[in-house]
Design a protein around this motif. Structure first.
Motif, PDB file in Angstrom:
ATOM      1  N   ALA A 277      33.438  33.009  46.601  1.00  0.00           N
ATOM      2  CA  ALA A 277      33.168  33.465  45.241  1.00  0.00           C
ATOM      3  C   ALA A 277      33.738  34.857  45.029  1.00  0.00           C
ATOM      4  CB  ALA A 277      31.665  33.451  44.987  1.00  0.00           C
ATOM      5  N   ALA A 278      33.641  35.700  46.065  1.00  0.00           N
ATOM      6  CA  ALA A 278      34.199  37.049  45.941  1.00  0.00           C
ATOM      7  C   ALA A 278      35.706  37.013  45.812  1.00  0.00           C
ATOM      8  CB  ALA A 278      33.801  37.873  47.166  1.00  0.00           C
ATOM      9  N   LEU A 279      36.335  36.015  46.432  1.00  0.00           N
ATOM     10  CA  LEU A 279      37.793  35.940  46.392  1.00  0.00           C
ATOM     11  C   LEU A 279      38.294  35.313  45.096  1.00  0.00           C
ATOM     12  CD1 LEU A 279      38.405  34.723  50.039  1.00  0.00           C
ATOM     13  CD2 LEU A 279      39.207  36.871  49.085  1.00  0.00           C
ATOM     14  N   LYS A 280      37.370  34.648  44.411  1.00  0.00           N
ATOM     15  CA  LYS A 280      37.799  33.813  43.291  1.00  0.00           C
ATOM     16  C   LYS A 280      38.518  34.595  42.206  1.00  0.00           C
ATOM     17  CE  LYS A 280      35.808  30.311  40.334  1.00  0.00           C
ATOM     18  NZ  LYS A 280      34.768  29.315  40.140  1.00  0.00           N
TER      19      LYS A 280
ATOM     20  N   ASP B 189      32.258  39.059  36.957  1.00  0.00           N
ATOM     21  CA  ASP B 189      32.393  37.748  36.336  1.00  0.00           C
ATOM     22  C   ASP B 189      31.983  36.647  37.300  1.00  0.00           C
ATOM     23  OD1 ASP B 189      35.753  37.309  37.261  1.00  0.00           O
ATOM     24  OD2 ASP B 189      34.626  39.169  37.427  1.00  0.00           O
ATOM     25  N   GLN B 190      31.859  36.970  38.548  1.00  0.00           N
ATOM     26  CA  GLN B 190      31.445  35.975  39.523  1.00  0.00           C
ATOM     27  C   GLN B 190      29.940  35.931  39.672  1.00  0.00           C
ATOM     28  OE1 GLN B 190      33.528  33.761  40.500  1.00  0.00           O
ATOM     29  NE2 GLN B 190      34.978  34.924  39.280  1.00  0.00           N
TER      30      GLN B 190
ATOM     31  N   GLU C 278      36.148  23.174  46.126  1.00  0.00           N
ATOM     32  CA  GLU C 278      34.939  22.978  45.330  1.00  0.00           C
ATOM     33  C   GLU C 278      34.744  24.085  44.323  1.00  0.00           C
ATOM     34  OE1 GLU C 278      32.302  20.786  48.753  1.00  0.00           O
ATOM     35  OE2 GLU C 278      31.601  22.684  47.941  1.00  0.00           O
ATOM     36  N   GLN C 279      34.998  25.300  44.763  1.00  0.00           N
ATOM     37  CA  GLN C 279      34.790  26.429  43.860  1.00  0.00           C
ATOM     38  C   GLN C 279      36.000  26.678  42.979  1.00  0.00           C
ATOM     39  OE1 GLN C 279      32.738  29.936  44.776  1.00  0.00           O
ATOM     40  NE2 GLN C 279      31.829  29.156  46.667  1.00  0.00           N
TER      41      GLN C 279
END
Lengths: 361, 383, 290
Positions: free
Chosen positions: B213-216, C2-3, B241-242
């Motif tokens: 999530a942090a990398l997203k 935003d995450q 998935e993310q």
């Protein structure tokens, strides 16, 4: 055993062990025994907490690891960025680093004592486990200081300092073996002294009935913390020995499995007895060597697990007290579940003042 | 007559002694690998590869007229056992040469013993730079350092489309993962490519959602992942998935084998830097050797996924055997000198040692071949 | 920033599974006071049962969940009857050491049986994640969240409202008094241990398509379960559930915004802090612990 007889037996054992390298100079055997001896020292230290104060401390690998890392870092020298500036430490002689390792481990013991002894029983167990895990995380992630998973290697080997002779480097297997033996004997004697003193009697009192001990004025937390400091310092010594014989350490020294190994040694040998950790340490330290090649590694581990269960179920006091009871009275009926009663009955008529090795019924 | 114990004993000896003498006619090779513990799977594969090689060589007559005998010890995934196992092999089994010890920490632990007893070691997997720069003339490594891998990858940067402009890292938190991240970051800087976030994960972590999530939203187009096969599989699945937008490139030879059977979402592609591609044996530098290895492996019914790690043991034994042949005798010092002269056709490619480390005490380092493969919808293509 | 929502969703799913782990251990550790180091191994057992039934026997995933629960239940009952029956559970170290022995045996038996290579259990749902705005979550994760919530509610009613639950709580509050009123104490012990184990097994099976199945997966699960139980307060089911969600959120946001490296340490730090500040746990009433 009468005290004088016991003292004689102890001296005889030490002399025999000291003469071993001369009688049987197989370097591999000496290396294995030295390695085993380091764990015996750790087991002796754990026994002080586990056996004599009755506190189930499962974070002992923390002290072992702290001793190892402190000794290693000081003997290698390091620089670390502390945010406000850089701390640079030049390499120190190994014997000095070793002593520092013991001191820092003792300090950690004091810290854990302050933290953990506010709670008892199951809570205490969990706190001690967490302590070791946090230490492991710190060692793993404070890469600037500990090299983290890249490991501290090229740690100098053990040196010995004598006044007049100065620093002597220990290179031969026999020399390492003798140093480990010396540390082991010293640890044994320190624990024996402590247990036999007034301090020791206070610890046993609080192990047997803490509320009662507290009510007659024994400063429970004070004595527990003291035991924790001494225990941690000895474990730190074992850690230092480990660091300078294996000469590479990584955060895995803090793993729970090492604590478990020490616990198995103490419980199997006989907690609360002086000889227990030595016997347990020798058995479980040498068993892997004996089984090398004979049994698949997974099966070896399953064997240790099964052995542990069997010893707890059938010989809940451990091997040494069981043997002692045997020697005194002949075979004791070991019915499942009534073992402790039988043991207590056997120990009853032979009970002695607090200086005795067996637990008072 | 048969009742007399003395005669019976003499008879027994007469039968046993020649057999013992014959048994001494093998050349021992010591192997120290993690056969239990967290990396047991990899250690077992490497050992299996070594067994395949030894059997192959023995079936062709052995070395110098004698059969190879592998003496295998478990180093239990910890450095103390690595030292113990090495001492046992050297002092008790008197092996003239060793292979091991898989992990960098275990290998570094063994290295002082090599100097102490004078026995050469063939390093087959460990990637830490320290191993060949420590000034230990008894160390010969066939596996690449992270730096070599990074440089090899640097040569292929242009082949990626869309072009690589900004890179994130997700590395396992051990010396291999962190070392790879450092080296690849350096290489990218040399090519003027920006580096975004550098995340780590514990070796036994299975839930990578926080890291992913942090990398997203990092704005990078590429994510370089360095970790073992299992965690790589998890990372790719969870990244899909993310809905991570970055393309995934893995390093270090790990290939998410399980994704062949249970693929990720449709159209999802991942790229992998490997040292051996068993799905495309013809693309190997020496296809005949690769095929021999793969066939012998299958004949022993070893699992197919193990091929990507077993080749290390295979190439190591090939190299050792060649060195013994060149040396003419199974003595440690002779083997050590012979290793400098060997040129072997291995599964990975050509094997030869170049000097590396402080002058006068150099270690040997091989420059391996690196293959880039793509995985998409359960199918593999080699670039 | 935003995450934030994505982190929150991840935390909820993780929290539900942690809550399940916590409740299973609360039954055994919180109520029975057994320091069960083998709890993680039941979790692993459930996962391997799921793998065995789905991948080898081609059963469907949902049936394998039931199989896993049954396997965990039976195994727990077996362990309790063989090793813990008749033992003075107040003698913590003995019991704990027995459970450590069980853990070692189980883990290495699994290593021997299945090998060290991790196994994948295919998800019964499609792989394509469901997307809600900037948040993506896969169907299996939503299923896990739903199943966990169902189990949580079921267990709450079992322990707090049913007769069985009352017998259980009575037994562990005062064994002799419970005996007097006719509760079969030994049966309650077996049942409690079996229920806790079954729950751990079902959690493992539930999570198996999300992660991988290998012999050492139980270690981290065990330690985190203890952290959750301590956080929530021993013996407090609702506390354990809340503790599970709390730990998951701490980990998720701590890893996302502070440092991914220290993620697993957070759980242990939490334990230490709780022990210092409020040893009986965040959600329990004050009780003497030391």
């Amino acid at each position: 055993m009468r005290p004088s007889l016991r003292r004689l037996a102890f001296i005889a054992c030490v002399v025999l062990l000291a003469l071993l390298p001369l009688a049987w100079p197989d370097p591999y055997l000496l290396s294995v025994l030295a390695s085993c001896g380091i764990f015996v020292v750790a087991a002796i230290s754990l026994n002080l907490l586990l056996g004599y104060t009755g506190q189930l401390s499962l974070g002992h690998a923390a002290f072992f690891g702290i001793g190892a890392y402190t000794s290693a870092l000081l003997s290698l020298g390091f620089d670390v960025d502390l945010g406000v500036g850089t701390l640079v430490v030049a390499p120190k002689p190994v014997w000095l680093a070793f002593c520092a390792g013991m001191a820092v481990a003792g300090l950690a013991g004091w810290l854990l004592g302050k933290l953990a002894f506010r709670v008892r029983g199951a809570y205490f167990v969990i706190v001690t486990v967490s302590f070791a895990q946090v230490m492991r995380m710190v060692a793993l992630n404070w890469v600037d200081l500990t090299e983290g998973p890249m490991a501290l290697n090229a740690i100098p080997s053990l040196t010995f300092w004598l006044p007049g002779r100065g620093v002597i480097e220990l290179v031969s297997k026999a020399a390492t073996y003798w140093l480990v033996l010396a540390v082991g004997v010293a640890a044994y004697l320190v624990v024996a002294r402590l247990v036999g003193s007034r301090l020791g009697r206070a610890m046993i009192a609080l192990r047997e009935n803490e509320t009662l001990a507290r009510s007659i004025g024994i400063r429970v937390t004070h004595y527990l913390t003291l035991a924790s400091v001494v225990s941690a310092a000895i474990a730190g010594a074992a850690g230092g020995l480990y660091a300078h014989t294996v000469r590479i350490i990584d955060p895995d020294v803090f793993l729970f499995i090492y604590t478990i190994t020490m616990v198995i040694m103490v419980i199997a040998g006989g907690k609360g007895t002086l000889a227990g950790p030595v016997v347990g340490g020798l058995i479980f330290g040498l068993l892997p060597e004996a089984l090398r090649g004979a049994l698949a590694p997974e099966l070896q581990w399953m064997l240790y697990g099964a052995l542990m269960i069997l010893i707890v179920v059938f010989l809940p006091k451990g091997i040494v007290p069981a043997l002692a009871a045997l020697a005194r009275r002949g075979p004791v009926r070991t019915a499942h579940g009534t073992q402790t009663d039988a043991q207590a009955a056997a120990a009853g008529p032979a009970a002695r003042p607090a200086r005795t090795e067996e637990a008072a019924p | 007559m048969w009742n007399s114990p003395r005669i019976l004993a003499a008879f027994a000896l007469a039968v046993v002694l020649p057999a013992a003498a014959l048994a001494q006619d093998t050349i021992k090779i010591g192997i120290s690998e993690p056969l239990t513990g967290p990396v047991a799977a990899s250690g077992t594969y490497v050992t299996d590869g070594a067994r395949v090689a030894a059997d192959l060589i023995n079936s062709q007559g052995g070395v110098l007229g004698r059969k190879l005998e592998l003496v295998i010890e478990d180093n239990k995934s910890n450095p103390r056992e690595a030292v113990n196992s090495a001492e046992k092999l050297i002092l008790k089994d008197k092996v003239p040469v060793m292979m091991g010890a898989w992990g960098s920490t275990f290998t570094l632990a063994v290295m002082p013993k090599l100097v102490e007893y004078g026995v050469p070691l063939l390093v087959e997997t460990a990637s830490s730079g320290k191993i060949t720069t420590a000034g230990n003339p008894w160390v010969f490594r066939i596996s690449p350092t992270s730096q070599m891998e990074a440089q090899a990858f640097g040569k292929q940067l242009a082949s990626f489309s869309p072009a690589i402009k900004k890179v994130d890292f997700l590395s396992v938190n051990n010396d291999w993962g962190l070392g790879a991240a450092t080296e690849f970051k350096k290489m990218l800087a040399e090519h003027g490519i920006e580096v975004g976030r550098m995340e780590t994960m514990a070796p036994d972590a299975t839930d990578l959602s926080a890291q992913l999530a942090a990398l997203k939203g990092s704005g990078s187009d590429t994510l370089i992942v360095t970790t073992g096969v299992e965690q790589l599989t998890l990372a790719i699945r969870q990244a899909a998935e993310q809905r991570l937008s970055q393309r995934i490139i893995s390093t270090g030879g790990s290939f998410p084998e399980q994704l062949l059977a249970t693929p990720g979402p449709k159209g999802y592609t991942s790229t992998h830097l490997v040292f051996f591609a068993p799905w495309a044996l013809d693309r190997a530098q020496h296809p005949e050797v690769a095929r021999q290895y793969a066939d012998a492996w299958a004949a022993k019914k070893y699992p197919f996924p193990g091929l990507t790690e077993g080749f290390r043991g295979f190439d190591a034994i090939l190299t050792i055997a060649e060195a013994i042949r060149v040396a003419g005798k199974a003595e440690p010092e002779a083997i050590r000198q012979a290793l400098w002269q060997v040129k072997v056709k291995g599964v990975n490619g050509d094997i030869a040692f170049a000097k590396e480390g402080p002058a006068g005490k150099e270690s040997g380092q091989n420059a391996p071949t690196i293959y880039v493969v793509q995985l998409k919808d359960g199918a593999v293509t080699v670039q | 920033m935003d995450q934030l929502l994505q982190h929150w969703v991840n935390g909820m799913v993780l929290g539900a599974t942690y809550a399940l782990l916590g409740i299973g251990l609360t039954l055994i550790f919180g109520i029975m006071r057994v320091v069960n180091f083998a709890h993680g191994e039941l979790y692993t057992l459930g996962a391997y049962v799921a793998y065995g039934f789905v991948s080898l026997l081609q059963l469907d995933f949902f049936s394998s969940l039931l199989m896993a629960a049954a396997a965990g239940f039976l195994f727990g009952a077996l362990v309790e009857r063989l090793l813990l029956r008749g033992r003075d559970l107040g003698s913590i170290d003995e019991v704990m050491l027995i459970m450590i022995g069980v853990m070692i045996i189980m883990q290495n038996a699994e290593l021997l049986l299945w090998g060290g290579v991790a196994k994948l259990v295919p998800s019964p749902f499609a792989q394509e994640p469901l997307v809600f705005g900037s948040v993506a979550v896969s169907p299996i994760r939503l299923f896990v969240l739903a199943a966990a919530l169902v189990l949580l509610v079921a267990f709450y009613f079992l322990i707090e409202r049913s007769r069985l639950g009352m017998s259980m709580r009575a037994t562990f509050q005062d064994k002799d008094a419970a005996k007097i009123v006719g509760v079969s104490v030994s049966r309650i012990y077996t049942l409690t241990f079996a229920l806790g184990s079954g729950l751990a097994a079902v959690t493992g099976a539930l999570l198996s398509p999300l992660f991988v199945v290998n012999p050492t997966m139980g270690d981290l699960a065990s330690l985190k379960a203890f952290a959750i139980v301590i956080l929530g307060g021993l013996g407090n089911l609702a506390g354990a559930a809340l503790g599970g969600f709390a730990l998951a959120m701490i980990e998720e946001f701590g890893a996302g915004y502070v440092s991914t490296a220290y993620r697993d340490a957070l759980g242990f730090l939490v334990i230490l802090l709780v022990m210092i500040a409020r040893p009986q746990g965040l959600f329990a009433a004050k009780e003497r612990v030391g």
